[in-house]
Write an enzyme that holds these catalytic residues in place. Structure first.
Site, PDB file in Angstrom:
ATOM      1  N   SER A 316       0.814  -1.221   0.000  1.00  0.00           N
ATOM      2  CA  SER A 316       0.000   0.000   0.000  1.00  0.00           C
ATOM      3  C   SER A 316       0.844   1.265   0.000  1.00  0.00           C
ATOM      4  O   SER A 316       0.404   2.300  -0.445  1.00  0.00           O
ATOM      5  CB  SER A 316      -0.909   0.011   1.227  1.00  0.00           C
ATOM      6  OG  SER A 316      -0.156   0.276   2.407  1.00  0.00           O
ATOM      7  N   ASP A 317       2.076   1.173   0.530  1.00  0.00           N
ATOM      8  CA  ASP A 317       2.894   2.368   0.772  1.00  0.00           C
ATOM      9  C   ASP A 317       2.091   3.398   1.573  1.00  0.00           C
ATOM     10  O   ASP A 317       2.193   4.604   1.351  1.00  0.00           O
ATOM     11  CB  ASP A 317       3.397   2.979  -0.540  1.00  0.00           C
ATOM     12  CG  ASP A 317       4.693   3.763  -0.330  1.00  0.00           C
ATOM     13  OD1 ASP A 317       5.221   3.742   0.799  1.00  0.00           O
ATOM     14  OD2 ASP A 317       5.156   4.397  -1.289  1.00  0.00           O
ATOM     15  N   HIS A 318       1.308   2.885   2.495  1.00  0.00           N
ATOM     16  CA  HIS A 318       0.433   3.690   3.354  1.00  0.00           C
ATOM     17  C   HIS A 318       1.240   4.783   4.061  1.00  0.00           C
ATOM     18  O   HIS A 318       2.159   4.489   4.812  1.00  0.00           O
ATOM     19  CB  HIS A 318      -0.205   2.749   4.379  1.00  0.00           C
ATOM     20  CG  HIS A 318      -1.211   3.384   5.271  1.00  0.00           C
ATOM     21  ND1 HIS A 318      -2.473   3.696   4.840  1.00  0.00           N
ATOM     22  CD2 HIS A 318      -1.159   3.742   6.579  1.00  0.00           C
ATOM     23  CE1 HIS A 318      -3.162   4.220   5.848  1.00  0.00           C
ATOM     24  NE2 HIS A 318      -2.373   4.267   6.917  1.00  0.00           N
TER      25      HIS A 318
END
Lengths: 436, 315
Positions: A316-318
């Site tokens: 997600s690379d949140h």
């Protein structure tokens, strides 16, 4: 919605399309969960009789799959609790079908000592409703100079080593870290971006950036470092994972390394797989990312690489950012987007467009991350932890960022039409999220 | 002391173990053996080097090696001068040769040289007319240390052949390791090196050693556990993350020593970093040979001086 600590009665999911990428299993049937583990996954369990008190859930039209493992999520503990906590991140994860968060170490202070790993694990145990496994810093203080205690950190529970969103620019440091990590069979995860080539750049370099009057970030900023790293991997023979590849040239470099038999893997973020530089539109800061969204040709190449397995994982690379850091002129705004709650729904765009089969897509978000990180999940094999996502792959909906569980609402998918919705998330046999 | 044993040693200098035959090594060890008894007696003075001048030329700090050579020279009746040269005040290369030429003009008979750069002693030996003993050059060789280690092992285990010797620690930067690997191989030992990959020099697997990266595997069935010193500047994240981690995985404590044979013996060339590469309980324990190594050092250096003195041009 029912949140955490629902009872731990046995659960029977009936009439589901059961997809277990770890066994190439794709069948219509039932899934029985008891005592926190998968008991069985096959046709006709329900008809054969189940333990007394079993909660039976009809999953007609829905998919049951291993809970997602998000290899890259920034949680603000410690130091940036206003952006995200383990509690808030885990609620967002549960709503997105993510049963394991792999947290990033570039917090303040950084997760660079065994005591800090212990802190993360304790905070997560006490406040999170999904599993949390921390990555630890590769260098002390994320300064790129001195390697951390890779052996002791791994023993404390760190699943991989990375400097988060920062690149290790010193090749000697990287070479020695790879060499040292190999002795402990530790995985090094590297975000490859040359800070000097990035310079003042804020979006993908090219015509579009030029028309917007914004300074560009060349793709070479990523590929140069990736190529350097892969030559160092050839020297050191350690395990290496490229945290986020975004462009065609990087894919070519990656393919060569894999063909040469190096222990190299790579991930792409859901943003780079589903959006491109045009989405920046009229300076939408929610689409300002690092690395920046690339050209459509790069995006389609990434999708093809995901389908072929060249890209191992989707993450997600949140990166939660509040309004104060986003409601600014584009160049001044912080990069980053939240994504843990929308990763599955957004990724289903690639399935609905016919670019990738559903089992392959799910594999990149569960089975492969589990393999790379040595985690027990990512499978529905009997006896494995009952981490399961149930979703309706076809349900249409429009995303309203106000409904997101994350503390920050900086999603690039606000008001986007999505198809596919998580209806239930089960962690260790407990339902932690239910959409009603 | 009575008649010296027949000695076959034809070299003018002792620059390294490399180049010595098995016979020559054994001959030096046998000769050293006679000096062990000699050094334990009350009257430990000979006239063998009477009139000879020995200069200890040290470009690097040393206490035990310099003292050991000084005692060896004096007990053999020679005149010994110590020169400690601060390397920081010296421009390398040409000045090293200038120093050698200057000293050579004073007609010393033996120069013992220690230098922080590999190959420096060899270079110096080409410019002087006296005998040169390598007291340690960079990461290259430290021949008298290997000889004293071999003598210590032989006296405690009877023979070196067929023993399993585990050399543990900073192999990459260790002249002690290199000299020992060559010598122990020449005498038929099974040599292992044990270190994290960052402390192993590339190509080490071609040295005739078994390469191990963890202590459990590396110490298995070992007769001798030889620990090496880890320099402070190498243990803060550049090659090893920290002293804490190094000790946890590579420091010799009683738990790790238990991986070796029950009668395994522990060696260390000194000076020791207690709590970094070796725990005090082991360094001072019943299996430690550390103090005996120091004693053997004087005997070995006397033997080397005797052997070289016989080959001096004006002998």
């Amino acid at each position: 919605m029912r949140d955490m600590f629902s009872d731990r009665r046995p659960i029977l999911l009936t009439n589901a399309r059961i997809i277990d990428p770890s066994r190439d299993l794709d069948l219509d049937g039932d899934l029985l969960i008891a005592d926190g583990v998968i008991r069985d996954a096959k046709r006709g369990i329900g008809a054969a009789g189940v333990p007394e008190g079993t909660e039976v859930i009809d999953c007609r039209g829905k998919v049951a799959a291993p809970g997602l493992i998000d290899m890259c999520a920034f949680v603000g503990e410690p130091g940036a609790e206003y952006r995200e906590t383990f509690a808030s991140a885990s609620r967002a994860a549960a709503a997105g079908g993510v049963t394991t968060i792999v947290s990033q170490p570039d917090t303040s202070p950084a997760i660079d000592e065994p005591a800090m790993v212990d802190f993360v694990l304790r905070r997560a145990r006490d406040t999170a409703i999904v599993h949390v496994h921390p990555m630890a810093a590769l260098t002390k203080g994320i300064e790129g100079m001195e390697m951390t205690e890779i052996g002791l950190l791994k023993a404390a529970g760190a699943v991989a080593f990375t400097d988060g969103a920062k690149s290790v620019t010193n090749a000697q440091v990287m070479r020695r870290a790879l060499l040292y990590a190999r002795d402990f069979d530790a995985l090094i995860v590297h975000f490859t971006e040359d800070p000097d080539l990035v310079g003042e750049g804020v979006m993908n370099e090219g015509e579009f950036a030029a028309r917007l009057g914004l300074i560009g970030v060349p793709k070479a900023a990523e590929t140069v470092v990736l190529e350097r790293d892969l030559r160092l991997v050839a020297l050191a023979q350690g395990r290496y994972h490229a945290a986020s590849v975004t462009c065609v040239d990087s894919l070519e470099v990656l393919r060569r390394a894999k063909d040469a038999g190096l222990m190299v893997t790579a991930a792409a973020s859901i943003n780079h797989l589903t959006l491109n530089e045009i989405d920046v539109g009229s300076y939408r800061t929610f689409c300002k990312l690092a690395p920046p969204l690339r050209a459509e040709a790069d995006r389609t190449a990434l999708v093809a690489a995901l389908a072929s397995g060249l890209i191992d994982a989707v993450m997600s690379d949140h990166d939660p950012q509040d309004v104060e850091t986003k409601r600014l002129p584009f160049a001044e705004a912080a990069p980053g987007a939240i994504g843990i709650e929308t990763m599955l729904a957004a990724s289903l765009r690639l399935f609905h467009s016919g670019d990738i089969a559903l089992p392959n897509l799910l594999k990149a978000m569960s089975t492969r991350p589990a393999e790379l990180l040595g985690l027990p999940g990512g499978t529905l094999r009997p006896g494995s932890p009952a981490d399961v996502v149930v979703f309706d792959p076809d349900a249409p909906w429009v995303l309203d960022r106000a409904e997101l569980k994350s503390k920050c609402k900086n999603t690039p998918f606000d008001e986007a039409r999505l198809q596919g919705r998580v209806t239930r998330t089960i962690v260790s046999g407990r339902t932690v999220y239910e959409y009603v | 002391m009575s008649a010296a044993p027949a000695l076959r040693f034809r070299h003018r200098h002792l620059l390294g173990i490399q180049g010595l035959s098995e016979d020559e090594i054994v001959a030096l060890l046998d000769l050293s053996e006679t000096y062990v008894a000699f050094n334990r007696s009350a009257e430990k003075k000979r006239e063998l080097l009477a009139g000879r001048t020995l200069i200890n030329l040290f470009f690097e700090n040393s206490t035990r090696t310099r003292t050991s050579f000084e005692l060896a020279g004096k007990r053999l009746g020679g005149d010994v001068i110590n020169m400690q040269v601060a390397t920081s005040s010296i421009k390398k290369g040409e000045t090293l040769i200038d120093t050698a030429m200057t000293l050579n003009a004073m007609h010393p008979d033996v120069l013992v040289v220690r230098h922080p750069e590999s190959g420096a002693v060899n270079l110096l030996s080409q410019k002087v007319s006296c005998a040169v003993i390598n007291g340690g050059d960079g990461s290259h060789e430290h021949p008298t240390q290997a000889l004293l280690d071999a003598l210590t092992i032989r006296r405690n285990k009877g023979a070196i052949e067929a023993l399993t010797v585990a050399i543990c620690g900073d192999i990459a930067h260790s002249r002690v390791a290199r000299s020992n690997i060559i010598l122990l191989n020449a005498l038929g030992a099974r040599v292992r090196v044990v270190a994290p990959s960052t402390l192993l020099p590339p190509g080490i697997e071609n040295f005739g050693v078994e390469v191990c990266r963890d202590m459990r595997q590396g110490l298995r069935h070992a007769d001798i556990v030889m620990m090496l010193r880890l320099q402070r500047e190498r243990m803060n994240g550049s090659l090893v993350p920290s002293t804490q981690e190094y000790f946890a995985y590579f420091g010799l404590d009683e738990r790790k020593l238990a991986y070796a044979k029950p009668d395994a013996l522990v060696m260390h060339p000194g000076p020791m970093n207690r709590g970094v590469e070796i725990d005090s309980s082991v360094a001072d324990g019943a299996q430690s040979l550390v103090r005996e190594q120091v004693e053997m050092g004087v005997a070995v250096r006397m033997a080397v001086l005797e052997a070289l003195s016989r080959n001096l041009p004006n002998a």
